[in-house]
Design a protein around this motif. Structure first.
Motif, PDB file in Angstrom:
ATOM      1  N   THR A 197      36.183  65.261 -48.500  1.00  0.00           N
ATOM      2  CA  THR A 197      34.852  64.690 -48.750  1.00  0.00           C
ATOM      3  C   THR A 197      34.018  65.610 -49.628  1.00  0.00           C
ATOM      4  OG1 THR A 197      33.917  65.716 -46.758  1.00  0.00           O
ATOM      5  CG2 THR A 197      34.906  63.521 -46.529  1.00  0.00           C
ATOM      6  N   SER A 198      34.475  66.850 -49.810  1.00  0.00           N
ATOM      7  CA  SER A 198      33.741  67.805 -50.621  1.00  0.00           C
ATOM      8  C   SER A 198      34.736  68.602 -51.446  1.00  0.00           C
ATOM      9  CB  SER A 198      32.922  68.757 -49.733  1.00  0.00           C
ATOM     10  OG  SER A 198      32.454  69.865 -50.460  1.00  0.00           O
ATOM     11  N   LEU A 199      34.283  69.132 -52.581  1.00  0.00           N
ATOM     12  CA  LEU A 199      35.110  70.008 -53.396  1.00  0.00           C
ATOM     13  C   LEU A 199      34.896  71.472 -53.030  1.00  0.00           C
ATOM     14  CD1 LEU A 199      34.891  68.303 -56.897  1.00  0.00           C
ATOM     15  CD2 LEU A 199      36.861  68.418 -55.372  1.00  0.00           C
ATOM     16  N   ASP A 200      34.142  71.694 -51.968  1.00  0.00           N
ATOM     17  CA  ASP A 200      33.953  73.043 -51.479  1.00  0.00           C
ATOM     18  C   ASP A 200      35.201  73.465 -50.705  1.00  0.00           C
ATOM     19  OD1 ASP A 200      32.926  74.754 -48.874  1.00  0.00           O
ATOM     20  OD2 ASP A 200      31.977  75.353 -50.749  1.00  0.00           O
ATOM     21  N   LEU A 201      35.821  74.575 -51.112  1.00  0.00           N
ATOM     22  CA  LEU A 201      37.086  74.987 -50.519  1.00  0.00           C
ATOM     23  C   LEU A 201      36.941  75.268 -49.033  1.00  0.00           C
ATOM     24  CD1 LEU A 201      40.055  75.698 -50.994  1.00  0.00           C
ATOM     25  CD2 LEU A 201      39.353  78.017 -51.583  1.00  0.00           C
ATOM     26  N   SER A 202      35.893  75.953 -48.626  1.00  0.00           N
ATOM     27  CA  SER A 202      35.717  76.290 -47.207  1.00  0.00           C
ATOM     28  C   SER A 202      35.560  75.040 -46.359  1.00  0.00           C
ATOM     29  CB  SER A 202      34.492  77.200 -47.035  1.00  0.00           C
ATOM     30  OG  SER A 202      34.650  78.393 -47.756  1.00  0.00           O
ATOM     31  N   GLN A 203      34.748  74.082 -46.821  1.00  0.00           N
ATOM     32  CA  GLN A 203      34.542  72.859 -46.061  1.00  0.00           C
ATOM     33  C   GLN A 203      35.824  72.047 -45.981  1.00  0.00           C
ATOM     34  OE1 GLN A 203      31.121  70.532 -47.211  1.00  0.00           O
ATOM     35  NE2 GLN A 203      31.922  68.667 -46.275  1.00  0.00           N
ATOM     36  N   THR A 204      36.608  72.026 -47.060  1.00  0.00           N
ATOM     37  CA  THR A 204      37.867  71.286 -47.056  1.00  0.00           C
ATOM     38  C   THR A 204      38.830  71.872 -46.033  1.00  0.00           C
ATOM     39  OG1 THR A 204      37.595  70.719 -49.393  1.00  0.00           O
ATOM     40  CG2 THR A 204      39.816  70.561 -48.467  1.00  0.00           C
ATOM     41  N   ILE A 205      38.887  73.194 -45.938  1.00  0.00           N
ATOM     42  CA  ILE A 205      39.766  73.839 -44.967  1.00  0.00           C
ATOM     43  C   ILE A 205      39.380  73.443 -43.547  1.00  0.00           C
ATOM     44  CG2 ILE A 205      40.398  76.080 -44.003  1.00  0.00           C
ATOM     45  CD1 ILE A 205      40.050  77.191 -46.880  1.00  0.00           C
ATOM     46  N   VAL A 206      38.092  73.433 -43.259  1.00  0.00           N
ATOM     47  CA  VAL A 206      37.623  73.051 -41.919  1.00  0.00           C
ATOM     48  C   VAL A 206      37.961  71.593 -41.638  1.00  0.00           C
ATOM     49  CG1 VAL A 206      35.572  72.730 -40.492  1.00  0.00           C
ATOM     50  CG2 VAL A 206      35.801  74.783 -41.889  1.00  0.00           C
ATOM     51  N   GLU A 207      37.783  70.714 -42.634  1.00  0.00           N
ATOM     52  CA  GLU A 207      38.093  69.291 -42.448  1.00  0.00           C
ATOM     53  C   GLU A 207      39.566  69.088 -42.111  1.00  0.00           C
ATOM     54  OE1 GLU A 207      34.806  67.302 -45.512  1.00  0.00           O
ATOM     55  OE2 GLU A 207      36.884  67.533 -46.119  1.00  0.00           O
ATOM     56  N   VAL A 208      40.446  69.791 -42.800  1.00  0.00           N
ATOM     57  CA  VAL A 208      41.884  69.653 -42.550  1.00  0.00           C
ATOM     58  C   VAL A 208      42.211  70.079 -41.126  1.00  0.00           C
ATOM     59  CG1 VAL A 208      44.159  70.505 -43.188  1.00  0.00           C
ATOM     60  CG2 VAL A 208      42.526  69.883 -44.975  1.00  0.00           C
ATOM     61  N   SER A 209      41.619  71.178 -40.670  1.00  0.00           N
ATOM     62  CA  SER A 209      41.909  71.675 -39.322  1.00  0.00           C
ATOM     63  C   SER A 209      41.404  70.711 -38.250  1.00  0.00           C
ATOM     64  CB  SER A 209      41.273  73.057 -39.128  1.00  0.00           C
ATOM     65  OG  SER A 209      41.774  73.979 -40.063  1.00  0.00           O
ATOM     66  N   LYS A 210      40.182  70.226 -38.413  1.00  0.00           N
ATOM     67  CA  LYS A 210      39.593  69.352 -37.403  1.00  0.00           C
ATOM     68  C   LYS A 210      40.264  67.984 -37.373  1.00  0.00           C
ATOM     69  CE  LYS A 210      34.964  71.401 -37.164  1.00  0.00           C
ATOM     70  NZ  LYS A 210      35.043  71.680 -35.723  1.00  0.00           N
ATOM     71  N   ALA A 211      40.914  67.595 -38.459  1.00  0.00           N
ATOM     72  CA  ALA A 211      41.520  66.264 -38.516  1.00  0.00           C
ATOM     73  C   ALA A 211      42.748  66.142 -37.624  1.00  0.00           C
ATOM     74  CB  ALA A 211      41.887  65.920 -39.961  1.00  0.00           C
ATOM     75  N   VAL A 212      43.383  67.256 -37.269  1.00  0.00           N
ATOM     76  CA  VAL A 212      44.640  67.184 -36.516  1.00  0.00           C
ATOM     77  C   VAL A 212      44.489  67.617 -35.073  1.00  0.00           C
ATOM     78  CG1 VAL A 212      46.032  67.472 -38.576  1.00  0.00           C
ATOM     79  CG2 VAL A 212      45.307  69.495 -37.311  1.00  0.00           C
ATOM     80  N   VAL A 213      43.339  68.184 -34.710  1.00  0.00           N
ATOM     81  CA  VAL A 213      43.106  68.649 -33.335  1.00  0.00           C
ATOM     82  C   VAL A 213      42.035  67.775 -32.700  1.00  0.00           C
ATOM     83  CG1 VAL A 213      42.335  70.593 -31.918  1.00  0.00           C
ATOM     84  CG2 VAL A 213      43.723  71.019 -33.951  1.00  0.00           C
ATOM     85  N   PRO A 214      42.270  67.205 -31.530  1.00  0.00           N
ATOM     86  CA  PRO A 214      43.448  67.368 -30.664  1.00  0.00           C
ATOM     87  C   PRO A 214      44.463  66.239 -30.815  1.00  0.00           C
ATOM     88  CG  PRO A 214      41.719  66.316 -29.438  1.00  0.00           C
ATOM     89  CD  PRO A 214      41.174  66.509 -30.839  1.00  0.00           C
ATOM     90  N   ARG A 215      44.250  65.340 -31.734  1.00  0.00           N
ATOM     91  CA  ARG A 215      45.062  64.128 -31.748  1.00  0.00           C
ATOM     92  C   ARG A 215      46.538  64.389 -32.014  1.00  0.00           C
ATOM     93  NH1 ARG A 215      43.470  58.577 -34.883  1.00  0.00           N
ATOM     94  NH2 ARG A 215      45.287  57.389 -34.269  1.00  0.00           N
ATOM     95  N   PHE A 216      46.828  65.286 -32.938  1.00  0.00           N
ATOM     96  CA  PHE A 216      48.221  65.556 -33.288  1.00  0.00           C
ATOM     97  C   PHE A 216      48.707  66.864 -32.699  1.00  0.00           C
ATOM     98  CE2 PHE A 216      51.456  67.073 -36.406  1.00  0.00           C
ATOM     99  CZ  PHE A 216      52.390  66.060 -36.210  1.00  0.00           C
ATOM    100  N   THR A 217      47.816  67.805 -32.507  1.00  0.00           N
ATOM    101  CA  THR A 217      48.200  69.114 -32.019  1.00  0.00           C
ATOM    102  C   THR A 217      47.034  69.711 -31.245  1.00  0.00           C
ATOM    103  OG1 THR A 217      49.080  71.277 -32.690  1.00  0.00           O
ATOM    104  CG2 THR A 217      47.383  70.310 -34.091  1.00  0.00           C
ATOM    105  N   ASP A 218      47.311  70.763 -30.484  1.00  0.00           N
ATOM    106  CA  ASP A 218      46.270  71.421 -29.699  1.00  0.00           C
ATOM    107  C   ASP A 218      45.720  72.666 -30.377  1.00  0.00           C
ATOM    108  OD1 ASP A 218      46.511  69.649 -27.387  1.00  0.00           O
ATOM    109  OD2 ASP A 218      48.481  70.573 -27.141  1.00  0.00           O
ATOM    110  N   VAL A 219      46.496  73.255 -31.266  1.00  0.00           N
ATOM    111  CA  VAL A 219      46.069  74.438 -32.016  1.00  0.00           C
ATOM    112  C   VAL A 219      46.506  74.256 -33.462  1.00  0.00           C
ATOM    113  CG1 VAL A 219      46.195  76.958 -32.239  1.00  0.00           C
ATOM    114  CG2 VAL A 219      46.343  75.903 -29.979  1.00  0.00           C
ATOM    115  N   ALA A 220      45.606  74.538 -34.397  1.00  0.00           N
ATOM    116  CA  ALA A 220      45.938  74.461 -35.821  1.00  0.00           C
ATOM    117  C   ALA A 220      45.382  75.698 -36.513  1.00  0.00           C
ATOM    118  CB  ALA A 220      45.370  73.192 -36.456  1.00  0.00           C
TER     119      ALA A 220
END
Length: 817
Positions: A279-302
Motif C-alpha cells: 500500500t506504500s512505497l516506503d520500505l519500512s512500512q512494506t516490511i511491516v505489512e508483509v509480516s503482519k499479513a501472515v501472523v497469525p493466520r498462516f504462522t505464529d512467528v514471522a
C-alpha cells in the motif's frame, strides 16, 4: 427478538442485511464469552445464557472452566472425529488455561440441563493488548443450520461458518475486534468481512453467518480437517468401499472436496495478502505489512531478514549470497506474549549465516526450506549463532518454513516462519503457499527498494546542488530551509544562495525553475552556478538578471525561472534588490516589529527574453530581518496567492528565540493550508550591520612613498582596536597590495579600508581593471612574490572588478579573546 429469530435465521431486513443478494446464506445467534487473565468470565452474553444454560449473574466472575464444558466422551458413531468429546474439546481447555496463543476452533455436542443435546460450533481467539481481557470465545448452535426450511428443501450442504458480533457488544475491546474481523477470523476475505460487518451493524446483535459454498466445521487451519480426521475419513471410506456401501452422507469423497477447499482457501488468502501489502512505497512500512499479513493466520512467528544493500537503499545486490553476507533482521511479528522475543532476537541486528543452516540453503538456492519439526540438535545448531542468548526455548519443537524473498532471480532476503508445537505442522501445500507469498512479497519489497534507492539518489543530487550556506556572513546572520514537494518527488528547481562580495557586502538570492524533476533540477544547477559567477564579478542586481536571462535563452526555451537577487551592504545599511517574476520579499523592522512586503518592480521571469529589469535601494536598520522564499510556501491550488502572502507577512513578524525557530514557525504557519504540493526554499537574513567605529578608510596618493604611510596607519588602527597581535602580518600584506595598486593605478588615488567584524577585512581599490594573477616566481625574478605572500599568510583573499577598476582584498582571523 422472538424465539424463532434466536434459534434460527433472523427475519429478512431487505437488501441491507444481505438476504436479498445471498439467498443461500443464513444467520444464527452467537454466544459471546470473554475470559480475563485470571481465567474468570468478564462478559457473558444473552446468547451464552441460551446456549450454556447459565444466567449472566451467576456466570460473571466465575472460572470459565466451571461454565464451559470441555470434556466427556461421546459415541464416535454419532459425530465421528469431529465430536470426540461431550463438551467443547481439549483445544478450548488449552485456550482457557492460556496454553494456546493462536486461534482455535472446533465442533462438539453439549449436554445442557433441561434441554436436548446441542450440536455446537465454537471459536477461541486470544486477545493481546494492555487490557485485562485474555480470550474471546464465540459459540453457536449448529442445529440452526438444519432448521432453516429453505435450506432443508434444497438439501444444501453448508460449508463456511463465519462468526461476527455487533459493534455495541458490551465488553471492552469489542469495537476494535469488530474492525479486525479480516485478521482474526479464519477463511475470511476482506470483502466478505466488510459485508458481514455492515449486516451486523444493522442487525444489532451477535450473529453467525453461513453459506452453502463451504463445509463445516471451520478450524484455524484453513478449514481443512486435521490429519487424524483425514485418516479416520479415509479408513471409513475404505471400509465402506470394501463392503460395497456408499460413502456416509457427511463424508465428502477425498478427491472431490478436500483438496479443492484447501486450494481455494489458499488462493483467497494469497489474494487477501496481496491486497494488504504494497500500500506504500516506503520500505519500512512494506516490511511491516508483509509480516503482519501472515501472523497469525498462516504462522505464529514471522521474522524477516534483508540483505545489507537492500536495507541501506543501495543498488541491486550482486552475486549469490555466501557465508559472509550480512542479513539484517528488519521485522519480527509473533503471537507470543509481548516482549518474549525482543531481547533474544532484536529487530535491527545484522548477522551472517553459516552453510549448515536451513537459512543458508534457502538464500543460496532461492527455494523454500521446510523443517516439519525443529529437533533439539537443530535448535542447538541455530542457537549457536546467537552467542550468549539462548534461542532454543523459542524454536525447538516448532514447525519451520523458510521462504526466499526474490526479485529478478536475486534473493533480497528471506522470511523465517514458525508454528507453535501444538499447531499443525507446515506441509507441502504450505510450502507452495509460502513460496507464492514470498514471490509476491519479494516484488513488492523490490518496488519499495527501488523507490527508496531512487529517492536516495534524488536526495543526494538535490543536496549536492543546494549550497551549504554559513550561518554568519559579514554583518548578517542567515538561516535557510529546503523542503521537497510532498507529492511531486524529492528534487526540483528551487534554490537559495549567498555570495561574499567586496566591501563586506553579501549577495542573497532565491530562485525557482518552473516545473519539477531532474530536468528542472539540472536547469537550476546551471542558473545557480551562473549567479555565483556573475555575483563574484560584482555585477549590479539588474545587470546580473539581464545576463542571466540571456544565458537562459541560450540554454533553450523549454524552461522559465523566477529569481530574486539582493545585495546587502552592512556599512551603508542598504539593500539593493532586483526581481525577475518572483514573489516579493518580506522585511521585518526591528524598531517596531512591523512586517511588510517590499514593493519591487516585478519584472518578467528569466528566460522570457527582451525585457528590462529594474533595481531599487531600500534603507534598513540593524536588527531588521529579510525573508525571501519560493511560491511553494505560500501558494495553494484554488486559493488567491494573496492569502498566503498575508499569512507569510504575519508569521514573519512573530518573535522567536533564534533564526532557526523563526523559520520553523513560518513553515508551521503556512504548511496546514492544504499541505505542500511544491518545493519550498526559504532564506532569512538578520541584518545586523557594521558599526562606523569598526570601519577605517584612507586615501593613498599615487606616490611610492605613501606605501610607508599605509603601513603606519594600519598598525596604529589595529592597536586602537586591541588587535596588536595582527599588526605585523597585516602591515606586511597591506604593503604588498598598496605597492601593486600604486604601481598600476592610472589617475585616481588608491583607497584603503579596514573592517573589523568576525574577521579583519582589508580592501585596496584602484582604477586599474586588470585583475592580478598568482604567479610562480623564480629565484632571479623581481616580480610575482607579493600575491604569493598574501596567499600564504591570509585566511582568504580575492580580487574582483568594480565600475571604476578593481578591488583586491584579504582576511585575517581575529585572535581569541
Amino acid at each position: 427478538m422472538d424465539r424463532g429469530t434466536e434459534r434460527g435465521v433472523p427475519p429478512s431486513r431487505g437488501a441491507g442485511d444481505g438476504a436479498a443478494d445471498a439467498p443461500a446464506a443464513g444467520r444464527v445467534p452467537l454466544a459471546v464469552v470473554v475470559v480475563d487473565r485470571d481465567g474468570l468470565v468478564s462478559h457473558w452474553s444473552r446468547g451464552a445464557t441460551r446456549l450454556f444454560g447459565a444466567a449472566k449473574e451467576e456466570a460473571i466472575g466465575r472460572a470459565a472452566t466451571d461454565l464451559l464444558p470441555v470434556s466427556g466422551a461421546l459415541p464416535e458413531q454419532d459425530y465421528g472425529m469431529y465430536a470426540a468429546y461431550d463438551g467443547l474439546g481439549p483445544d478450548l481447555e488449552s485456550s482457557l488455561d492460556g496454553g494456546l496463543s493462536y486461534p482455535a476452533a472446533g465442533r462438539a455436542r453439549l449436554t445442557v440441563p433441561g434441554a436436548d443435546r446441542v450440536d455446537v460450533l465454537w471459536w477461541a481467539y486470544p486477545l493481546v493488548g494492555p487490557g485485562p481481557e485474555r480470550l474471546l470465545v464465540l459459540a453457536a448452535d449448529a442445529g440452526g443450520l438444519h432448521r432453516d426450511p429453505d435450506l432443508d428443501e434444497r438439501g444444501a450442504a453448508v460449508e463456511r461458518i463465519a462468526p461476527a458480533f455487533a459493534l455495541h457488544t458490551d465488553f471492552p475491546g469489542a469495537d476494535a475486534l469488530a474492525h479486525r474481523l479480516p485478521e482474526i477470523l479464519p477463511s475470511m476475505s476482506v470483502g466478505e468481512s466488510a459485508r458481514i460487518v455492515a449486516q451486523i451493524l444493522e442487525l444489532g446483535y451477535p450473529v453467525l453467518e453461513f453459506s452453502q459454498n463451504d463445509r463445516v466445521p471451520v478450524t484455524p487451519d484453513w478449514g481443512v480437517p486435521r490429519r487424524a480426521e483425514r485418516r479416520a475419513r479415509r479408513e471409513r471410506a475404505a471400509r465402506a468401499a470394501a463392503q460395497g456401501l456408499p460413502l456416509p452422507r457427511d463424508e465428502p469423497d477425498e478427491g472431490e472436496d478436500l483438496e479443492y477447499v484447501a486450494v481455494r482457501e489458499r488462493l483467497e488468502f494469497l489474494n487477501e495478502v496481496s491486497g494488504r501489502i504494497g500500500t506504500s512505497l516506503d520500505l519500512s512500512q512494506t516490511i511491516v505489512e508483509v509480516s503482519k499479513a501472515v501472523v497469525p493466520r498462516f504462522t505464529d512467528v514471522a521474522g524477516t531478514y534483508l540483505r545489507e544493500q537492500v536495507v541501506a537503499g543501495e543498488g541491486f545486490p550482486d552475486g549469490v549470497p555466501d557465508t559472509t553476507t550480512m542479513w539484517h533482521r528488519v521485522a519480527l511479528e509473533h503471537t507470543d506474549e509481548p516482549g518474549r522475543w525482543d531481547d533474544v532476537v532484536p529487530v535491527g541486528e545484522a548477522m551472517p549465516f553459516p552453510a549448515h543452516t536451513p537459512f543458508f540453503q534457502c538464500m543460496t538456492t532461492g527455494e523454500p526450506v521446510l523443517v516439519p519439526r525443529i529437533s533439539e540438535q537443530m535448535g542447538h545448531a541455530i542457537a549457536s549463532q546467537f552467542e550468549k542468548r539462548d534461542i532454543r526455548p523459542l524454536i525447538t519443537g516448532r514447525s519451520m518454513l523458510v521462504v526466499p524473498l526474490k526479485a529478478r532471480n536475486v534473493v533480497l532476503g528471506f522470511m523465517i516462519l514458525l508454528r507453535h508445537p501444538e499447531r499443525v505442522e507446515f506441509n507441502d501445500m504450505d510450502r507452495v503457499t509460502g513460496a507464492e507469498l514470498a514471490a509476491r512479497a519479494g516484488l513488492v519489497l523490490d518496488n519499495a527498494r527501488m523507490y527508496t534507492f531512487q529517492e536516495s539518489v534524488a536526495e543526494t543530487l538535490q543536496d549536492s546542488m543546494l549550497p551549504h550556506i554559513p550561518p554568519r556572513m559579514a554583518g548578517c546572520d542567515i538561516a535557510t530551509r529546503y523542503l521537497p514537494g510532498t507529492l511531486l518527488g524529492r528534487i526540483g528547481g528551487d534554490w537559495f544562495d549567498s555570495v561574499k562580495l567586496p566591501g563586506a557586502r553579501t549577495a542573497l538570492v532565491v530562485g525557482d525553475v518552473m516545473g519539477h524533476g531532474l530536468n528542472s533540477a539540472a536547469m537550476m544547477g546551471q542558473l545557480r552556478t551562473a549567479v555565483q559567477t556573475m555575483a563574484a564579478l560584482d555585477l549590479p542586481p539588474a545587470q546580473l538578471l539581464r545576463n542571466l536571462d540571456d544565458l537562459a535563452q541560450r540554454l533553450g526555451d523549454t524552461y522559465l525561472a523566477t529569481c530574486l537577487y539582493a545585495v546587502y551592504d552592512p556599512i551603508a545599511s542598504e539593500l539593493h534588490l532586483a526581481n525577475a517574476g518572483h514573489i516579493p520579499p518580506v522585511i521585518v523592522r526591528a524598531a517596531d516589529g512591523r512586517s511588510e512586503l517590499l514593493d519591487l518592480p516585478t519584472g518578467a521571469p528569466i528566460g522570457v527574453g527582451g525585457v528590462p529589469f529594474e533595481a531599487v535601494r531600500v534603507r534598513v536598520a540593524p536588527g531588521d530581518r529579510l525573508l525571501m522564499c519560493t511560491d511553494g510556501l505560500v501558494e495553494v491550488r484554488g486559493e488567491d496567492i494573496g492569502v498566503g502572502l498575508a499569512t507569510l507577512t504575519e508569521s514573519a513578524a512573530h518573535p522567536a528565540a533564534s533564526m532557526d525557530d523563526a523559520c520553523d514557525a513560518i513553515i508551521r504557519a503556512l504548511n496546514p493550508r492544504g499541505g505542500r504540493k511544491d518545493d519550498v526554499a526559504l532564506l532569512m537574513a538578520r541584518l545586523g550591520g557594521i558599526e562606523p567605529d569598526d570601519v577605517a578608510e584612507w586615501r593613498i596618493s599615487l606616490d611610492p612613498a605613501e606605501v610607508g604611510r599605509a603601513r603606519a596607519v594600519v598598525r596604529e588602527q589595529l592597536h586602537d582596536w586591541g588587535l596588536g597581535k595582527l599588526a605585523d602580518g597585516a602591515e606586511l600584506l597591506v604593503s604588498e597590495l598598496v605597492t601593486n595598486a600604486v604601481q598600476h593605478s592610472h589617475s585616481r588615488p588608491v583607497e584603503l579600508r579596514l573592517v573589523r567584524e568576525d574577521t579583519l577585512l582589508c580592501e585596496v581599490d584602484d582604477d586599474d581593471h586588470e585583475l592580478p594573477n598568482l604567479l610562480s616566481a623564480g629565484p632571479a625574478d623581481e616580480h610575482g612574490r607579493g600575491l604569493r605572500v598574501v596567499s600564504t599568510l591570509a585566511r582568504e583573499w580575492g580580487a574582483s572588478r568594480t565600475k571604476a577598476g578593481k578591488t583586491v582584498w584579504f582576511e585575517l582571523t581575529l585572535p581569541r579573546r
